[in-house]
Design a protein around this motif. Structure first.
Motif, mmCIF file in Angstrom:
data_model
loop_
_atom_site.group_PDB
_atom_site.id
_atom_site.type_symbol
_atom_site.label_atom_id
_atom_site.label_comp_id
_atom_site.label_asym_id
_atom_site.label_seq_id
_atom_site.Cartn_x
_atom_site.Cartn_y
_atom_site.Cartn_z
ATOM 1 N N LYS A 49 0.833 -1.192 0.000
ATOM 2 C CA LYS A 49 0.000 0.000 0.000
ATOM 3 C C LYS A 49 0.873 1.248 0.000
ATOM 4 O O LYS A 49 1.721 1.413 0.867
ATOM 5 C CB LYS A 49 -0.916 0.007 1.219
ATOM 6 N N SER A 50 0.651 2.103 -0.974
ATOM 7 C CA SER A 50 1.486 3.305 -1.077
ATOM 8 C C SER A 50 1.248 4.275 0.072
ATOM 9 O O SER A 50 2.113 5.062 0.417
ATOM 10 C CB SER A 50 1.225 4.010 -2.414
ATOM 11 N N ASN A 51 0.065 4.215 0.664
ATOM 12 C CA ASN A 51 -0.254 5.149 1.762
ATOM 13 C C ASN A 51 -0.170 4.488 3.130
ATOM 14 O O ASN A 51 -0.684 5.010 4.115
ATOM 15 C CB ASN A 51 -1.653 5.736 1.561
ATOM 16 N N GLN A 52 0.486 3.337 3.191
ATOM 17 C CA GLN A 52 0.599 2.593 4.451
ATOM 18 C C GLN A 52 1.435 3.354 5.474
ATOM 19 O O GLN A 52 2.503 3.872 5.165
ATOM 20 C CB GLN A 52 1.259 1.241 4.181
ATOM 21 N N LYS A 53 0.934 3.416 6.713
ATOM 22 C CA LYS A 53 1.725 3.953 7.818
ATOM 23 C C LYS A 53 2.113 2.790 8.728
ATOM 24 O O LYS A 53 1.325 1.880 8.948
ATOM 25 C CB LYS A 53 0.934 5.017 8.580
ATOM 26 N N TRP A 54 3.325 2.860 9.253
ATOM 27 C CA TRP A 54 3.867 1.742 10.004
ATOM 28 C C TRP A 54 4.059 2.073 11.473
ATOM 29 O O TRP A 54 4.490 3.176 11.828
ATOM 30 C CB TRP A 54 5.219 1.346 9.425
ATOM 31 N N TYR A 123 9.295 9.860 7.010
ATOM 32 C CA TYR A 123 8.797 8.515 6.712
ATOM 33 C C TYR A 123 7.362 8.355 7.217
ATOM 34 O O TYR A 123 6.931 9.082 8.123
ATOM 35 C CB TYR A 123 9.712 7.468 7.351
ATOM 36 N N PRO A 124 6.624 7.389 6.640
ATOM 37 C CA PRO A 124 5.207 7.215 7.008
ATOM 38 C C PRO A 124 5.037 6.489 8.339
ATOM 39 O O PRO A 124 4.659 5.320 8.399
ATOM 40 C CB PRO A 124 4.637 6.407 5.844
ATOM 41 N N VAL A 125 5.306 7.186 9.421
ATOM 42 C CA VAL A 125 5.208 6.615 10.764
ATOM 43 C C VAL A 125 3.776 6.748 11.283
ATOM 44 O O VAL A 125 3.163 7.810 11.162
ATOM 45 C CB VAL A 125 6.175 7.340 11.732
ATOM 46 N N ASP A 126 3.265 5.671 11.864
ATOM 47 C CA ASP A 126 1.993 5.737 12.583
ATOM 48 C C ASP A 126 2.284 6.335 13.962
ATOM 49 O O ASP A 126 2.783 5.644 14.845
ATOM 50 C CB ASP A 126 1.404 4.329 12.720
ATOM 51 N N GLU A 127 2.007 7.598 14.115
ATOM 52 C CA GLU A 127 2.399 8.305 15.343
ATOM 53 C C GLU A 127 1.591 7.888 16.564
ATOM 54 O O GLU A 127 1.916 8.283 17.682
ATOM 55 C CB GLU A 127 2.330 9.811 15.118
ATOM 56 N N GLN A 128 0.545 7.088 16.363
ATOM 57 C CA GLN A 128 -0.184 6.538 17.505
ATOM 58 C C GLN A 128 0.455 5.251 18.015
ATOM 59 O O GLN A 128 0.076 4.741 19.058
ATOM 60 C CB GLN A 128 -1.644 6.249 17.103
ATOM 61 N N PRO A 150 6.617 11.731 27.864
ATOM 62 C CA PRO A 150 5.739 10.607 28.209
ATOM 63 C C PRO A 150 4.539 10.436 27.280
ATOM 64 O O PRO A 150 3.949 9.354 27.242
ATOM 65 C CB PRO A 150 5.294 10.944 29.640
ATOM 66 N N THR A 151 4.177 11.489 26.545
ATOM 67 C CA THR A 151 3.036 11.366 25.634
ATOM 68 C C THR A 151 3.469 11.007 24.212
ATOM 69 O O THR A 151 2.628 10.885 23.328
ATOM 70 C CB THR A 151 2.227 12.677 25.601
ATOM 71 N N GLU A 152 4.746 10.834 23.996
ATOM 72 C CA GLU A 152 5.257 10.512 22.654
ATOM 73 C C GLU A 152 5.080 9.040 22.314
ATOM 74 O O GLU A 152 4.830 8.675 21.163
ATOM 75 C CB GLU A 152 6.746 10.870 22.574
#
Length: 238
Positions: A49-54, A123-128, A150-152
């Protein structure tokens, strides 16, 4: 036409062929750091997937891997795992701590902040789903950095390290899994026990795995255990 299509396919596959690559941190940012090698390791999962976040695991190595030879960082932990498992489903960021002129060097949260912010923007990071772990010196770094931000992170896993119990309140909302060998003579298990006790007093969600009759190397068992990565994925920032 067919040759062109095949060539394009190979070019696209080439983006992911070197799954754990050596990346150069921009000099404009690297120059602002204290003990951070401008080269770092980055593993990218295979995706269609080109829009995949990891989801991202940030790994902090121990004292023995300091220096300017980035290949040493592959000795332990997730960067060693992904060398053998090309289907590892996380992005893995593995920086390297330099040695100073005095032969010393330690993880600095300011350095790590600059690097992580750069990776998130690039990069396509899933920030959650950003997870932090480290062993020995990296275990100390994990405790310290998580207390600063701590919230990162969605969850952290410090291994045979230690932290400041006064930071327990700041860390109390963060899922934490601590690992230590009970025969560790390099970093005494009491340093982990102090953190776990302080966290529980704050009502924190903390797990503590003690390896009986294990010395300083409590990381090999930990990073070889699929349950660690399953546990990471159970946690997501709200």
């Amino acid at each position: 036409m067919r040759k062109c299509i095949i060539l394009i396919m190979f070019i696209n596959l080439g983006l992911f062929a070197e799954l754990q690559r050596v990346v150069e941190f921009p000099e404009s940012l690297s120059s602002q750091t204290t003990y951070l090698n401008s080269k770092f390791l980055l593993h990218l999962p295979v995706t269609k997937k080109s829009n995949q976040k990891w989801p991202l695991i940030v790994f902090l190595h121990g004292r023995g891997e300091r220096g300017d030879n980035i290949e040493k960082v592959k000795s332990h932990g997730p960067p060693k795992v992904v060398e053998k498992d090309k289907n590892f489903p996380f992005m893995v960021l593995s920086p390297q701590c330099l040695k100073g002129k005095d032969g010393k060097g330690w993880w600095k949260t300011k350095d790590l902040d600059l690097l992580l912010d750069y990776v998130k923007k690039t990069y396509p990071v899933d920030e959650q789903r950003i997870y932090l772990t480290g062993l020995s010196m990296g275990g100390f770094g994990t405790w310290a950095w998580a207390a600063e931000r701590p919230t990162e992170f969605a969850a952290i896993a410090p291994i045979c390290g230690g932290g400041n119990p006064l930071n327990a309140k700041r860390l109390s909302k963060l899922p934490i899994w601590v690992f230590h060998g009970d025969k560790d003579k390099v970093v005494p298990i009491t340093l982990s026990q102090l953190m776990v006790t302080a966290l529980k007093a704050e009502g924190a969600k903390v797990d503590f795995t003690i390896y009986p009759n294990v010395g300083h190397n409590s990381w090999s068992k930990t990073y070889a255990n699929p349950k660690l990565y399953e546990w990471f994925m159970e946690h997501k920032k709200e």
